[in-house]
Design an enzyme around this catalytic site. Structure first.
Site, PDB file in Angstrom:
ATOM      1  N   ARG A  29      38.176  45.179  25.602  1.00 35.45           N
ATOM      2  CA  ARG A  29      37.761  44.335  26.412  1.00 35.45           C
ATOM      3  C   ARG A  29      36.647  44.661  27.607  1.00 35.45           C
ATOM      4  NH1 ARG A  29      38.521  46.757  30.557  1.00 35.45           N
ATOM      5  NH2 ARG A  29      37.522  45.046  31.605  1.00 35.45           N
ATOM      6  N   ARG A  66      37.809  34.893  22.562  1.00 31.26           N
ATOM      7  CA  ARG A  66      37.818  34.648  23.867  1.00 31.26           C
ATOM      8  C   ARG A  66      36.773  33.759  24.222  1.00 31.26           C
ATOM      9  NH1 ARG A  66      38.717  39.893  27.470  1.00 31.26           N
ATOM     10  NH2 ARG A  66      39.945  38.178  28.733  1.00 31.26           N
ATOM     11  N   CYS A 126      38.570  44.488  39.472  1.00 31.78           N
ATOM     12  CA  CYS A 126      38.877  44.577  38.207  1.00 31.78           C
ATOM     13  C   CYS A 126      38.208  45.893  37.594  1.00 31.78           C
ATOM     14  CB  CYS A 126      38.144  43.448  37.397  1.00 31.78           C
ATOM     15  SG  CYS A 126      38.598  43.057  35.664  1.00 31.78           S
ATOM     16  N   ASP A 195      31.143  38.270  33.534  1.00 34.06           N
ATOM     17  CA  ASP A 195      31.335  37.682  32.008  1.00 34.06           C
ATOM     18  C   ASP A 195      30.322  36.735  31.717  1.00 34.06           C
ATOM     19  OD1 ASP A 195      34.116  38.643  33.303  1.00 34.06           O
ATOM     20  OD2 ASP A 195      34.490  38.935  31.126  1.00 34.06           O
ATOM     21  N   ASN A 205      33.579  35.505  36.628  1.00 34.50           N
ATOM     22  CA  ASN A 205      34.468  37.062  36.349  1.00 34.50           C
ATOM     23  C   ASN A 205      35.583  36.841  36.736  1.00 34.50           C
ATOM     24  OD1 ASN A 205      33.638  39.725  35.923  1.00 34.50           O
ATOM     25  ND2 ASN A 205      34.378  40.034  38.351  1.00 34.50           N
ATOM     26  N   LYS A 206      36.334  38.013  36.697  1.00 31.90           N
ATOM     27  CA  LYS A 206      37.878  38.232  36.501  1.00 31.90           C
ATOM     28  C   LYS A 206      38.464  37.323  37.651  1.00 31.90           C
ATOM     29  CE  LYS A 206      39.724  39.848  34.052  1.00 31.90           C
ATOM     30  NZ  LYS A 206      40.297  39.321  32.692  1.00 31.90           N
TER      31      LYS A 206
HETATM   32  P1  RI2 Z   1      31.628  45.068  31.871  1.00 32.33           P
HETATM   33  C1  RI2 Z   1      35.856  41.918  32.117  1.00 32.33           C
HETATM   34  O1  RI2 Z   1      36.729  40.920  31.513  1.00 32.33           O
HETATM   35  C2  RI2 Z   1      35.849  41.737  33.547  1.00 32.33           C
HETATM   36  O2  RI2 Z   1      35.848  40.377  34.262  1.00 32.33           O
HETATM   37  C3  RI2 Z   1      34.718  42.582  33.879  1.00 32.33           C
HETATM   38  O3  RI2 Z   1      34.169  42.311  35.275  1.00 32.33           O
HETATM   39  C4  RI2 Z   1      33.612  41.848  32.991  1.00 32.33           C
HETATM   40  O4  RI2 Z   1      34.351  41.897  31.798  1.00 32.33           O
HETATM   41  C5  RI2 Z   1      32.384  42.774  32.750  1.00 32.33           C
HETATM   42  O5  RI2 Z   1      32.572  44.038  32.140  1.00 32.33           O
HETATM   43  P2  RI2 Z   1      37.917  41.423  30.702  1.00 32.33           P
HETATM   44  O6  RI2 Z   1      37.768  41.448  29.397  1.00 32.33           O
HETATM   45  O7  RI2 Z   1      30.804  44.399  30.648  1.00 32.33           O
HETATM   46  O8  RI2 Z   1      38.622  42.402  31.572  1.00 32.33           O
HETATM   47  O9  RI2 Z   1      30.646  45.118  32.823  1.00 32.33           O
HETATM   48  O10 RI2 Z   1      38.931  39.947  30.704  1.00 32.33           O
HETATM   49  O11 RI2 Z   1      32.354  46.060  31.354  1.00 32.33           O
END
Ligand code: RI2
Length: 304
Positions: A29, A66, A126, A195, A205-206
């Site tokens: 993720r 996703r 997050c 995101d 974002n989250k």
């Molecule tokens: P990096 C995540 O989504 C979070 O929302 C986080 O802020 C964003 O991706 C960016 O993450 P999820 O996969 O690319 O947890 O900076 O739903 O690591």
């Protein structure tokens, strides 16, 4: 393809089915990591001699895992832009995407750290590698007094952040999401990942991020966002054009209650005017400038 080129784990690049499962289940993720994982899987498929139709179909399967993080679509599009030139080119583009994405992340961390200069107490929400590595880079140069990490229901990805920051030696305070107002009585900045960045600079974002930005505005605390520019979606005029993923209600409430419908949207939209600055790989920018940066940095995405 070995780990140094795609760096999700020590394993070989995944098959498309494996990558799709990893992403759907959130085993893998984070917006940037899912893009690299999907790109790696396409590279492997190309190296196994798949034809253009198979690669296209695999790209669609991966994108469908996703819907919100445009990084995933951009990664797939970047790799498949080499389709007309044959599988070797697709494989090379997969490796190049992963390499450039990792290099971009390092640069984002440097630029994110600059946004945090002179701050004693920071706050995050997050788990974002872009935000976490910005905090770590800043702490290495100039130690924080505290970094407040919000739990981030329902998946509690804040725990991953708390562990990562604590492992790197940062002084971490962990709070439930509802404590964000209280946390902002001490925090001097809030920094989160992203995101998807819409063309107008809105950030998706989250879930809870928008509330953090609102609470930060109320507390007169700057709200920063860190991320690679391949998270820009030129096709979404505003954040409200981005599809918001809804996940399984069981993630919120394991045992259903008769008559209660559980709704589980996992992202929200923070308007550009609440974002003080973005740390991208090319530097620090106003949110409205992100589209330009994307076009300059990843211009090959469309055409190639
Ligand atoms: P990096 C995540 O989504 C979070 O929302 C986080 O802020 C964003 O991706 C960016 O993450 P999820 O996969 O690319 O947890 O900076 O739903 O690591």
């Amino acid at each position: 393809m070995a780990c140094e080129t795609w760096c999700v784990s020590e394993r070989e690049a995944p098959t498309v089915d494996q990558a799709a499962r990893d992403i759907e289940t959130m085993e893998v993720r984070g917006a940037a990591k899912i893009a690299r994982h999907a790109a790696s899987a396409l590279g492997r498929l190309a190296s196994e001699g798949a034809d253009a139709d198979e690669l296209r179909e695999a790209g669609q399967r991966l994108i469908a895992t996703r819907p919100t993080a445009v990084s995933l679509q951009n990664g797939v599009r970047y790799v498949l832009a080499g389709l007309d030139d044959g599988p070797e080119v697709v494989e090379a583009r997969s490796q190049r995407f992963v390499h450039d994405a990792l290099r971009a992340r390092e640069r984002v961390a440097r630029n994110g750290a600059r946004l945090l200069e002179g701050v004693d107490v920071a706050m995050t929400h997050c788990h974002s590698q872009a935000a976490a590595t910005s905090l770590i880079a800043r702490h290495d140069r100039e130690p924080f007094e505290a970094v407040i990490v919000l739990e981030t229901r329902p998946w509690r990805q804040g725990l991953i952040t708390a562990e990562q920051l604590a492992d790197a030696g940062l002084p971490v305070e962990f709070m439930v999401d509802a404590a964000m107002g209280r946390a902002l009585e001490r925090a001097e900045v809030a920094i989160v990942g992203v995101d998807t960045i819409a063309a107008n600079g809105d950030v998706v974002n989250k879930i809870g991020t928008s509330l953090v930005s609102l609470a930060a505005e109320e507390a007169d605390v700057p709200f920063y966002v860190a991320g690679e520019s391949f998270k820009v979606d030129p096709g979404s005029a505003t954040g409200h054009d981005v599809e918001i993923e809804e996940r399984d209600p069981a993630e919120v409430l394991e045992d259903p209650i008769a008559g209660v419908e559980v709704v589980n949207p996992v992202f929200d939209v923070t308007p550009a005017d609440r974002i003080a600055q973005l740390a991208l790989e090319a530097g620090r920018f106003a949110p409205e400038e992100a589209l330009d940066v994307f076009e300059r940095s990843w211009g090959g995405l469309d055409g190639a």
